[in-house]
Structure formats: C-alpha cells, structure tokens
Design a protein around this motif. Structure first.
Motif, mmCIF file in Angstrom:
data_model
loop_
_atom_site.group_PDB
_atom_site.id
_atom_site.type_symbol
_atom_site.label_atom_id
_atom_site.label_comp_id
_atom_site.label_asym_id
_atom_site.label_seq_id
_atom_site.Cartn_x
_atom_site.Cartn_y
_atom_site.Cartn_z
ATOM 1 N N ALA A 21 -14.005 -7.443 -11.363
ATOM 2 C CA ALA A 21 -13.478 -8.356 -12.648
ATOM 3 C C ALA A 21 -11.697 -8.139 -12.796
ATOM 4 O O ALA A 21 -11.421 -8.283 -12.199
ATOM 5 C CB ALA A 21 -14.804 -8.269 -13.427
ATOM 6 N N CYS A 22 -11.571 -6.717 -12.692
ATOM 7 C CA CYS A 22 -10.450 -5.639 -12.291
ATOM 8 C C CYS A 22 -9.744 -6.578 -11.051
ATOM 9 O O CYS A 22 -8.417 -6.983 -11.640
ATOM 10 C CB CYS A 22 -10.316 -4.208 -12.271
ATOM 11 N N ALA A 23 -10.375 -6.491 -10.134
ATOM 12 C CA ALA A 23 -9.190 -7.056 -8.480
ATOM 13 C C ALA A 23 -9.248 -8.560 -8.681
ATOM 14 O O ALA A 23 -8.029 -9.189 -8.548
ATOM 15 C CB ALA A 23 -10.141 -6.641 -8.165
ATOM 16 N N ARG A 24 -10.197 -9.458 -9.723
ATOM 17 C CA ARG A 24 -9.520 -10.588 -9.144
ATOM 18 C C ARG A 24 -8.687 -11.002 -10.337
ATOM 19 O O ARG A 24 -8.053 -11.631 -10.097
ATOM 20 C CB ARG A 24 -11.208 -11.346 -10.232
ATOM 21 N N LEU A 25 -8.672 -10.060 -12.069
ATOM 22 C CA LEU A 25 -7.491 -10.660 -12.152
ATOM 23 C C LEU A 25 -6.135 -10.343 -12.070
ATOM 24 O O LEU A 25 -4.965 -11.048 -11.336
ATOM 25 C CB LEU A 25 -7.917 -9.651 -13.708
ATOM 26 N N LEU A 26 -6.166 -8.744 -11.075
ATOM 27 C CA LEU A 26 -4.750 -8.206 -10.365
ATOM 28 C C LEU A 26 -4.665 -9.474 -9.505
ATOM 29 O O LEU A 26 -3.337 -9.596 -9.452
ATOM 30 C CB LEU A 26 -4.635 -7.126 -10.765
#
Length: 318
Positions: free
Chosen positions: A16-21
């Motif tokens: 989820a973190c990587a996708r938002l970034l």
C-alpha cells in the motif's frame, strides 16, 4: 539512479505504501525476503486448494480501503463471507449479536497481495539485514516491529511497547464435514485455541477443512496434535482430523498496538498492523499513512521548502 524510497516488506502495508508513492511520481524500490508477496496474508496451496494460514478475513471501516475491497469484489477476488462468528467460552455480548461484515477471498488472501503487487517494482528473495547500502533517501520497514528491530536496532523500543505475541496456525482436513454449519468461532479463555474457521465455508468450496489459531503458549511447531485434539473437544467432533499444514507466526499480533498510523524511529518509518487495530485494513492504512508522510517530505524538499518538524509517532491515517 539512487532510489529515493526503499520499502522493506511486501505485505499489505508495504504494498500500500509503495503504490501510493508511485502514484505520486516517486522512485520506489520494494524488497521482500520471501518468494511471494503477502506476509501474513499467507494462503499456500494444500491438497490442490489454497488455505488461509495467516489473516482469517477482511473487514472494512475506512472508505479508502472500502473502495479497494469494492474493486476486488467487482473482479471476483473477494466475496462477502459472514457477519456472525460463534463464541465458545465467556462472551461480553449476547450470543446472536452480529459483528462486522467479514470478507473472504476465493483464491486465498494471498491473491489480494498479488493483485496489489502487480506492476510494482518488487524484488523477491532479498533478505535485508541492515540499512547499509540501500542507497535510499527514506526507508520504510513494513513488518512487525521485532523484525524491524533486527534491521534497525532503535526500533526495539517500539517492539517492546507493542509486545508482539506468537501463534500457530494448523489446517485440519476431515473425511467429510462433521460439524454443524458455522463460519468461524472465537474461543475465549481457552488454553490452546483463539479461533477456529471453517475454511471450506470461507473459501466457498465446502471442503472439509478447518483452520485453528492458537494462544501464545501453544505457538510451538510441535503442538499440532494438541491443537487437533482441542478442536475436536471444543467442536465435539466425532473423529480426528488430519494435520495438513502448520505455520508458526512468531509475531502474530501485538498486545498493545499503537493508535497512530506509523512510527518514525531515527529517520526510519515503521508501518504495519501494529499501528491501529491489528487487522488487514490497519496494515493498509498504515502503509498509506507512511507513504503520505514521505511524499509530503520529498515534495517539500523538491520545491525548496523545509518540511515542518514532525512528531516521532505519525498522525492517524485519513
């Protein structure tokens, strides 16, 4: 080119973190020690079908996560499962009190992690033992705090505060379905069991498979026979089940999760389901909160402004 952000861990929080970034145009590298994404969304194939040995289900409270689950539902990756769990042992609620809607995944919860990981720059089979050589402006450790502390020792303070507890997951197969219909059960004040789920009901294929999760005291790799006996006793089954899979989770759940969205420890962000009520949704929200923090900082630096000084514990995700 040096990656701006390295996310260690391809569980739900890290993905989820990587996708938002990436959505915000940042350079991201995701490192995962396993061969597949998911972390505790583990659903290995046993006897030709997936079995959920980690998280048992999804619930939805956050609108953002609700939109993700709605998309999975439209594509057939999740289905509404149940709002009722049986309770064995003392309960503070009347026996027929419904709970939240619980969602299951016909192809196992691991299929949801695979969906989140699609198109992301995830490198598998990479065990990160320290932060040296990562070449990152910022690092996110998306894993239980005790594992984060092994990589970044200052995180030990968070691990100690949260007090992570182990659990053993045991899959049991029977010759036929020999129990009254139920989706799952909480087993309160039991020395061995915490939950038992009907995996055939959860999966929707009606396979005669139960999955039990244990108390910390029985989170031993050699305790599967005792778990089987406890399930047989609690459910009053006429015959024993065959143990088909066992998975020990050394850090299954935090006794004292933080209410914040993430933690920042000496410049390294910690994210996962230790930040919020320990559920899949909490891990997703935590990863997104960490991603927002980093993207805001980097955007401020790129624009020539200084980020405001922030507390060591992140704001609750919105």
């Amino acid at each position: 080119m040096t990656s701006r952000v390295v996310v260690v861990g391809a569980g739900i929080a890290g993905l989820a973190c990587a996708r938002l970034l990436i959505e915000r145009g940042l350079d991201v590298r995701v490192l995962e020690r396993g061969e597949v994404p998911g972390g505790r969304l583990a659903s290995p194939e046993v006897d030709g079908r997936p079995v959920d040995l980690g998280a048992a289900y999804l619930t939805v409270g956050d609108p953002g996560f609700g939109a993700v689950v709605a998309g999975w539902h439209e594509r057939g990756l999740v289905r509404p499962w149940t709002s009722r769990f049986e309770v064995y042992g003392p309960s503070p609620h009347p026996p027929d009190t419904p709970g939240p809607r619980r969602w299951s995944a016909p192809r196992g919860l691991g299929s949801l992690a695979a969906d989140l990981a699609a198109g992301l720059p995830v490198e598998y089979g990479v065990a990160v033992r320290d932060l040296a050589g990562l070449g990152a402006a910022r690092v996110v450790l998306a894993m239980p705090a005790p594992q984060a502390a092994a990589v970044h020792p200052p995180a030990a303070a968070v691990a100690g505060d949260q007090d992570w507890q182990p659990s053993l997951a045991v899959a049991l197969r029977y010759p036929a379905r020999c129990w009254p219909d139920f989706a799952g059960a909480f087993v309160n004040d039991h020395p061995v069991l915490v939950t038992v789920c009907d995996d055939g009901d959860r999966r929707g294929d009606r396979a005669p498979v139960l999955v039990a999760h244990t108390t910390p005291g029985y989170a031993r790799q050699d305790a599967a026979a005792e778990v089987e006996a406890a399930v047989r006793e609690v459910l009053r089954l006429p015959s024993a089940g065959t143990v088909t899979a066992v998975r020990r989770w050394p850090h299954a759940r935090p006794a004292h999760p933080y209410s914040s969205g993430f933690a920042s420890v000496e410049g390294v962000l910690l994210a996962g389901d230790g930040f919020g009520r320990p559920r899949v949704e909490a891990a997703w929200r935590s990863g997104r909160a960490a991603g927002r923090e980093i993207s805001g900082e980097i955007s401020g630096k790129i624009s020539g402004t200084e980020s405001a000084k922030r507390p060591s514990i992140g704001d609750a995700p919105r």
